[in-house]
Scaffold this active site. Structure first.
Site, mmCIF file in Angstrom:
data_model
loop_
_atom_site.group_PDB
_atom_site.id
_atom_site.type_symbol
_atom_site.label_atom_id
_atom_site.label_comp_id
_atom_site.label_asym_id
_atom_site.label_seq_id
_atom_site.Cartn_x
_atom_site.Cartn_y
_atom_site.Cartn_z
ATOM 1 N N HIS A 238 9.435 1.296 33.174
ATOM 2 C CA HIS A 238 9.362 1.834 31.817
ATOM 3 C C HIS A 238 10.114 3.155 31.854
ATOM 4 O O HIS A 238 9.545 4.223 31.727
ATOM 5 C CB HIS A 238 7.901 2.049 31.437
ATOM 6 C CG HIS A 238 7.714 2.406 29.995
ATOM 7 N ND1 HIS A 238 8.274 1.703 28.963
ATOM 8 C CD2 HIS A 238 6.998 3.400 29.404
ATOM 9 C CE1 HIS A 238 7.920 2.256 27.814
ATOM 10 N NE2 HIS A 238 7.144 3.288 28.060
ATOM 11 N N GLY B 169 -8.997 8.935 25.860
ATOM 12 C CA GLY B 169 -7.936 9.680 25.177
ATOM 13 C C GLY B 169 -7.914 9.262 23.725
ATOM 14 O O GLY B 169 -7.654 8.105 23.403
ATOM 15 N N ASN C 77 2.048 8.135 30.719
ATOM 16 C CA ASN C 77 3.376 8.185 31.341
ATOM 17 C C ASN C 77 3.473 9.235 32.428
ATOM 18 O O ASN C 77 2.733 10.228 32.366
ATOM 19 C CB ASN C 77 4.420 8.483 30.256
ATOM 20 C CG ASN C 77 4.895 7.221 29.573
ATOM 21 O OD1 ASN C 77 5.107 6.199 30.226
ATOM 22 N ND2 ASN C 77 5.087 7.294 28.262
HETATM 23 N N1 LIG Z 1 3.190 3.096 28.204
HETATM 24 C C1 LIG Z 1 3.775 3.225 27.061
HETATM 25 O O1 LIG Z 1 4.477 2.345 26.605
HETATM 26 C C2 LIG Z 1 3.573 4.480 26.258
HETATM 27 C C3 LIG Z 1 4.040 4.568 24.947
HETATM 28 C C4 LIG Z 1 3.778 5.725 24.213
HETATM 29 C C5 LIG Z 1 3.074 6.781 24.792
HETATM 30 N N2 LIG Z 1 2.661 6.667 26.084
HETATM 31 C C6 LIG Z 1 1.903 7.743 26.741
HETATM 32 O O2 LIG Z 1 0.561 7.701 26.320
HETATM 33 C C7 LIG Z 1 -0.029 9.000 26.509
HETATM 34 C C8 LIG Z 1 -0.780 9.422 25.251
HETATM 35 O O3 LIG Z 1 0.103 9.556 24.175
HETATM 36 P P1 LIG Z 1 -0.415 10.096 22.759
HETATM 37 O O4 LIG Z 1 0.702 9.957 21.811
HETATM 38 O O5 LIG Z 1 -1.732 9.496 22.450
HETATM 39 O O6 LIG Z 1 -0.649 11.661 23.115
HETATM 40 P P2 LIG Z 1 -1.692 12.643 22.367
HETATM 41 O O7 LIG Z 1 -1.322 14.024 22.800
HETATM 42 O O8 LIG Z 1 -1.742 12.338 20.915
HETATM 43 O O9 LIG Z 1 -3.109 12.259 22.983
HETATM 44 C C9 LIG Z 1 -3.450 12.449 24.322
HETATM 45 C C10 LIG Z 1 -4.948 12.729 24.348
HETATM 46 O O10 LIG Z 1 -5.383 12.760 25.717
HETATM 47 C C11 LIG Z 1 -6.468 13.686 25.748
HETATM 48 N N3 LIG Z 1 -6.765 14.090 27.125
HETATM 49 C C12 LIG Z 1 -6.102 14.984 27.893
HETATM 50 N N4 LIG Z 1 -6.727 15.106 29.079
HETATM 51 C C13 LIG Z 1 -7.791 14.266 29.069
HETATM 52 C C14 LIG Z 1 -8.807 13.947 30.009
HETATM 53 N N5 LIG Z 1 -8.839 14.501 31.225
HETATM 54 N N6 LIG Z 1 -9.744 13.040 29.632
HETATM 55 C C15 LIG Z 1 -9.718 12.461 28.421
HETATM 56 N N7 LIG Z 1 -8.779 12.725 27.485
HETATM 57 C C16 LIG Z 1 -7.828 13.625 27.815
HETATM 58 C C17 LIG Z 1 -5.976 14.835 24.882
HETATM 59 O O11 LIG Z 1 -7.034 15.689 24.486
HETATM 60 C C18 LIG Z 1 -5.339 14.078 23.712
HETATM 61 O O12 LIG Z 1 -6.241 13.877 22.652
HETATM 62 C C19 LIG Z 1 1.143 9.927 26.880
HETATM 63 O O13 LIG Z 1 1.176 10.137 28.274
HETATM 64 C C20 LIG Z 1 2.360 9.144 26.418
HETATM 65 O O14 LIG Z 1 3.524 9.498 27.142
HETATM 66 C C21 LIG Z 1 2.880 5.545 26.810
#
Ligand SMILES: NC(=O)c1ccc[n+]([C@@H]2O[C@H](COP(=O)([O-])OP(=O)(O)OC[C@H]3O[C@@H](n4cnc5c(N)ncnc54)[C@H](O)[C@@H]3O)[C@@H](O)[C@H]2O)c1
Length: 322
Positions: A184, A11, A129
């Site tokens: 979380h 990702g 998430n």
């Molecule tokens: N755990 C935590 O503390 C925490 C904190 C912030 C965000 N998050 C989560 O992290 C995730 C990513 O957030 P972000 O801000 O980078 O979002 P984002 O939309 O900027 O990036 C997500 C990326 O995942 C890619 N993607 C989608 N399907 C895919 C697949 N099958 N294989 C590979 N890549 C794929 C998309 O093309 C995109 O580039 C979200 O689910 C967000 O809720 C978690």
């Protein structure tokens, strides 16, 4: 300086690209691989990151790789010591993390199956998430030993709590220690009893440094810390502090540091809770979670942790079918 190992970040969105940057800048890994399904995006970011090396002064090589939903391109992650899964949708204002569960479960399952095939020895750090459920799903989908699958949330939530306390008191973040456990999400358990602040060389419990109603206010703000950022950004969720946390976890694995960190780990009897992925403190090393570290909690905190466990247990059972 000796660099070793390979870390893959799946990702290349905001979370993934900032994580890759931090991991590369540590200069402890031989290789950082960044993947995404968006054609050219990981390759472009890798090129850009590599071009920052002469300026920032690191040698870790970044490789970008587009992957297909059919698993094409996943050869690039072969031999990874650590895989960080950031693939999935982030929240929009007004959404809860749980609103993402169906969409992200499909994405995370697809990624996990390819990780199993191409990086069968990796330690997997999940960040997508809803975090506790996606961590449980990754373990189910990979079949990896539970110690090798963990999630990032507690370090971030703890950092938010620490930052709020430091700002409120007007002190350095380094003089503040806090802790959050639990999920979380709504059943996050900030732990004021294990939180303290050093003032004039003396460490004091948080309850002595701040009035109780202010501690409660900061606890609530911590619990809503992610939503506060989402509401301001409007188009995505936080990534600077989240990526700092995931990158530290990956570094603890590759350096076999034994650091104790708040992470989402499999709990098997600790705190009288068993059979669930939950936010607890754990010692992190080369094989992932070496052990869950129990800490003293007040009766209220202990029962809040049990409540969190029951809340996530129900949801984690559901992910098997998603
Ligand atoms: N755990 C935590 O503390 C925490 C904190 C912030 C965000 N998050 C989560 O992290 C995730 C990513 O957030 P972000 O801000 O980078 O979002 P984002 O939309 O900027 O990036 C997500 C990326 O995942 C890619 N993607 C989608 N399907 C895919 C697949 N099958 N294989 C590979 N890549 C794929 C998309 O093309 C995109 O580039 C979200 O689910 C967000 O809720 C978690």
């Amino acid at each position: 300086m000796a660099r070793n190992g390979k870390v893959t970040v799946v990702g290349a969105g905001f979370y993934g690209s900032t994580t890759a940057q931090r991991l590369a800048e540590y200069d402890v890994f031989e290789t950082v691989v960044l993947t995404d399904i968006l054609e050219g995006k990981p390759e472009g970011l890798a090129l850009d990151l590599n071009q920052s090396r002469p300026i920032e002064g690191f040698e870790t090589k970044v490789i970008g790789q587009t992957t297909g939903l059919d698993g094409s391109g996943y050869e690039a992650i072969a031999g990874s010591d650590v895989v960080v899964i950031t693939a999935g949708l982030p929240r929009k204002p007004g959404m809860s993390r749980m609103d993402l569960i169906e969409t992200n479960a499909k994405i995370v399952r697809q990624v996990a199956e390819n990780v199993t095939q191409h990086a069968p020895d990796a330690v997997v750090i999940v960040v997508s998430n809803p975090l506790d459920e996606m961590t449980a799903l990754t373990q189910l989908a990979t079949g990896f030993d539970r110690s090798r699958v963990l999630g990032q949330a507690g370090m971030l939530d703890t950092a938010r709590f620490t930052n709020f306390v430091a700002e409120e008191l007007g002190v350095d973040v380094a003089s503040v220690t806090t802790l959050t456990l639990g999920s979380h999400g709504d059943t996050m358990v900030p732990v004021p009893s294990q939180s303290s602040v050093e003032i004039d060389g003396t460490r004091r419990p948080l309850s002595e440094a701040l009035p109780a109603d202010m501690v409660d206010e900061l606890v609530t703000r911590t619990r809503n810390g992610g939503a506060e950022v989402v509401a301001l950004l409007k188009t995505g969720s936080a990534y600077y502090a989240p990526s700092a946390a995931a990158a530290r976890m990956a570094r603890a694995v590759i350096t076999d540091s034994g650091e104790v960190m708040p992470v989402c780990a499999w709990v098997d009897g600790e705190y009288g809770i068993a059979g669930v992925y939950l936010g607890v403190q754990a010692e992190i090393g080369r094989g992932g979670v070496r052990r869950v570290v129990e800490t003293d909690l007040t009766e209220n905190e202990r029962s809040a942790l049990r409540e969190a466990a029951e809340a996530v247990r129900a949801k984690q059972a559901d992910v098997a079918d998603l």
